[in-house]
Write a protein that holds these residues in place. Structure first.
Motif, PDB file in Angstrom:
ATOM      1  N   GLY A 150      85.345  90.552 104.996  1.00 19.28           N
ATOM      2  CA  GLY A 150      83.953  90.476 105.445  1.00 19.28           C
ATOM      3  C   GLY A 150      83.131  91.653 104.968  1.00 19.28           C
ATOM      4  O   GLY A 150      82.008  91.506 104.499  1.00 19.28           O
ATOM      5  N   ARG A 151      83.700  92.835 105.060  1.00 22.60           N
ATOM      6  CA  ARG A 151      82.978  94.025 104.609  1.00 22.60           C
ATOM      7  C   ARG A 151      82.855  94.047 103.087  1.00 22.60           C
ATOM      8  O   ARG A 151      81.849  94.497 102.544  1.00 22.60           O
ATOM      9  N   LEU A 152      83.872  93.563 102.405  1.00 15.40           N
ATOM     10  CA  LEU A 152      83.820  93.494 100.943  1.00 15.40           C
ATOM     11  C   LEU A 152      82.741  92.508 100.500  1.00 15.40           C
ATOM     12  O   LEU A 152      81.958  92.787  99.576  1.00 15.40           O
ATOM     13  N   LEU A 153      82.654  91.361 101.168  1.00 19.22           N
ATOM     14  CA  LEU A 153      81.610  90.382 100.869  1.00 19.22           C
ATOM     15  C   LEU A 153      80.230  90.992 101.133  1.00 19.22           C
ATOM     16  O   LEU A 153      79.303  90.828 100.330  1.00 19.22           O
ATOM     17  N   GLN A 154      80.107  91.717 102.222  1.00 11.64           N
ATOM     18  CA  GLN A 154      78.850  92.387 102.560  1.00 11.64           C
ATOM     19  C   GLN A 154      78.474  93.386 101.465  1.00 11.64           C
ATOM     20  O   GLN A 154      77.340  93.423 100.998  1.00 11.64           O
ATOM     21  N   LEU A 155      79.431  94.164 101.012  1.00 14.21           N
ATOM     22  CA  LEU A 155      79.184  95.161  99.972  1.00 14.21           C
ATOM     23  C   LEU A 155      78.761  94.505  98.663  1.00 14.21           C
ATOM     24  O   LEU A 155      77.762  94.902  98.048  1.00 14.21           O
TER      25      LEU A 155
END
Length: 170
Positions: A150-155
């Motif tokens: 999720g954080r990677l997608l956000q980044l």
């Protein structure tokens, strides 16, 4: 304050001294905490814009698209963007955990090409609105990584969004 003799010489000093070190330190810590909170809120507000733009773009395309396959892709994009927004709202709720050091990053095996494709899907409508060509070239030998998907997608969505803002139209 000096206490003087009749001739003006100082006989003694009179006054008080209060140590305010603890109060001053507490004030500085509170100011730092407020600044940190404000920075986090600004980042989260920025991060909420990308999925909202994807949802708005997909919804606008749904309104004019009659092709069932395209409609299905737009619905899937809306679902992914909504999940991303849900994650960000959860992050807002997690802010209380920052002070206690209990902020959680979900480490799991992640297929990077899949996350890249999701980020591109989220940014397609923004690219179309800005008349920017968005394409990917993903190699075959990309290993599975351990990350918070999720954080990677956000980044990645943020990087693409920022890149599109400063890219010339095609």
């Amino acid at each position: 304050m000096p206490v003087r003799e009749a001739d003006g010489t100082i006989r003694q000093w009179f006054g008080t001294n209060t140590d305010i070190t603890d109060e001053w330190t507490a004030r500085l810590e509170a100011e730092r905490a407020i600044k940190s909170r404000d920075e986090i809120l600004a980042v989260l507000a920025h991060d909420l814009r990308n999925p909202m733009q994807a949802i708005l773009g997909a919804a606008a395309m749904l309104a004019v698209t009659t092709d069932a396959d395209k409609r299905g892709r737009q619905v899937a994009m809306i679902q992914r963007a909504t999940q991303g927004m849900e994650r960000l709202v959860t992050d807002l709720l997690d802010m209380a955990r920052l002070d206690s050091g209990a902020f959680v990053i979900n480490r799991e095996p992640v297929e990077l090409p899949a996350v890249i494709r999701q980020a591109v899907d989220l940014c397609e409508s923004q690219a179309a609105a800005r008349n920017v060509l968005l394409r990917t070239e993903i190699g075959d030998a990309i290993p599975v990584i351990t990350a918070d998907a999720g954080r990677l997608l956000q980044l990645l969505s943020n990087l693409l969004g920022n890149a599109m803002k400063f890219s010339p139209a095609e």
